[in-house]
Design an enzyme around this catalytic site. Sequence first.
Site, PDB file in Angstrom:
ATOM      1  N   ASP A  11      46.531 -53.832-130.848  1.00  0.00           N
ATOM      2  CA  ASP A  11      47.098 -53.326-129.604  1.00  0.00           C
ATOM      3  C   ASP A  11      48.046 -54.419-129.109  1.00  0.00           C
ATOM      4  OD1 ASP A  11      47.701 -52.682-126.972  1.00  0.00           O
ATOM      5  OD2 ASP A  11      45.738 -51.810-126.552  1.00  0.00           O
TER       6      ASP A  11
ATOM      7  N   ARG B 248      55.929 -28.986-129.974  1.00  0.00           N
ATOM      8  CA  ARG B 248      54.772 -29.883-130.127  1.00  0.00           C
ATOM      9  C   ARG B 248      54.910 -30.653-131.436  1.00  0.00           C
ATOM     10  NH1 ARG B 248      50.617 -27.786-132.514  1.00  0.00           N
ATOM     11  NH2 ARG B 248      50.590 -25.884-131.275  1.00  0.00           N
TER      12      ARG B 248
ATOM     13  N   TYR C 201      40.880 -54.066-123.583  1.00  0.00           N
ATOM     14  CA  TYR C 201      41.206 -53.294-122.371  1.00  0.00           C
ATOM     15  C   TYR C 201      40.035 -52.353-122.016  1.00  0.00           C
ATOM     16  CZ  TYR C 201      43.329 -49.629-119.554  1.00  0.00           C
ATOM     17  OH  TYR C 201      43.577 -48.709-118.576  1.00  0.00           O
TER      18      TYR C 201
ATOM     19  N   LYS D 218      53.942 -49.975-120.381  1.00  0.00           N
ATOM     20  CA  LYS D 218      54.109 -51.364-119.998  1.00  0.00           C
ATOM     21  C   LYS D 218      55.501 -51.876-120.395  1.00  0.00           C
ATOM     22  CE  LYS D 218      49.822 -50.987-118.581  1.00  0.00           C
ATOM     23  NZ  LYS D 218      49.241 -49.870-119.244  1.00  0.00           N
TER      24      LYS D 218
END
Length: 383
Positions: free
Chosen positions: A176, A52, A104, A201
């Site tokens: 972003d 992790r 978004y 994306k």
Amino acid sequence: MKLPDTARFSTVCIHAGQEPDPSTGAIITPIYQTSTYVQEEVGRHKGFEYARTQNPTRLAVERNIAAIERGKAAYAFASGMAAIDAITTMLESGDHVVVTDNTYGGTFRLFEQVLRKYQLSFSYVDTSRLELVEQAITPRTKMLFIETPTNPVMRLTDLAAACELAHRHNVKVVVDNTFASPCVQRPIEFGADLVVHSTTKYLNGHSDSVGGIVIAVSDADIEWLAFVQNAAGAILSPFDSWLVLRGTKTLAVRMAQHNLNGQALAEYLVSHPKVKQVLYPGLATHPQHDLAKRQMRGFGGMLTFDVGTLEAAHLVCKRVRLMALAESLGGVETLISHPASMTHASVPPERRAQIGLTDGLVRISAGIEDPADLIDDIRQALA
Ligand SMILES: Cc1ncc(COP(=O)(O)O)c(C=O)c1O
């Protein structure tokens, strides 16, 4: 293999953050699918203790994208939303954030339905108008959260001017950059403090992975992000890290074709009698075309056009053959969608009207197919 300091963008995309694997010489960073690492004695290890906290595949993609965005370090998360959520842990109860008004929908949902519970507040303004940004800033404002171009109405924010304004008020700037990709625009070069991506994306680019990444420049932000990535644990898996790392190798060549196809489709649609308006920053008719030329290198693969009514928009989405009717963007295959009933269905109609998101709007994420095939498809769908 040594990446020179003078390496250009596409070279950085292919090589940054990666060395041949030290145990075998494999040119491609392996998928280190492990949960832990054996230590030679207590406290003596190779820099990896628990997966992790550290993973070599994730570390490679983080170093790669930090270099691509011209940041100092990057931290990869399980999704774009997990990356945005990690950024908001820099805020404290009582803090205020100014946000691009048609951000978004998932970001809006996180801010309004989750983070408001923790006494954070958000103001949504048209960040293309800096006077509105300045008016919205209060003594409690700690962050300006920008998307440019916005989805789906393609409004731009002047990044250099917005950063200058925010910094004058001691406000941190987050961009972003999912919609544009770092090939088209690199917000850190304009003064942004943090850049976030849904790697789902353009960075991955092949519609086969969900992920997110935050790129930072200040030591304090880097230290906090490393801490919170481990503390909250929403990490990007080794396999997804590997997929994104493979994706960024072709980012520059893919984006060149996305830009070309976006421009070709926009120019075709402008001349079509059934199309009322085309929103694409690469068109001279775009109200912020001059800013786009200054701030962007190429105008991206995203475009929106208005066919007048909901029925006509639905019909176009139904009639396309090559383009796929789907949410998401940034993959090699062209996607088409109807924002008012898909990505922005949860946005109230009056708010949609405010931002110019009409029922007749159709959005295309232009892939990298031959542009003539895409034009043939949209021509027959509009016929
Ligand atoms: C601009 C933007 N930011 C963030 C996200 C969220 O990313 P993810 O779906 O990887 O959580 C998306 C997803 O569509 C997006 O378009």
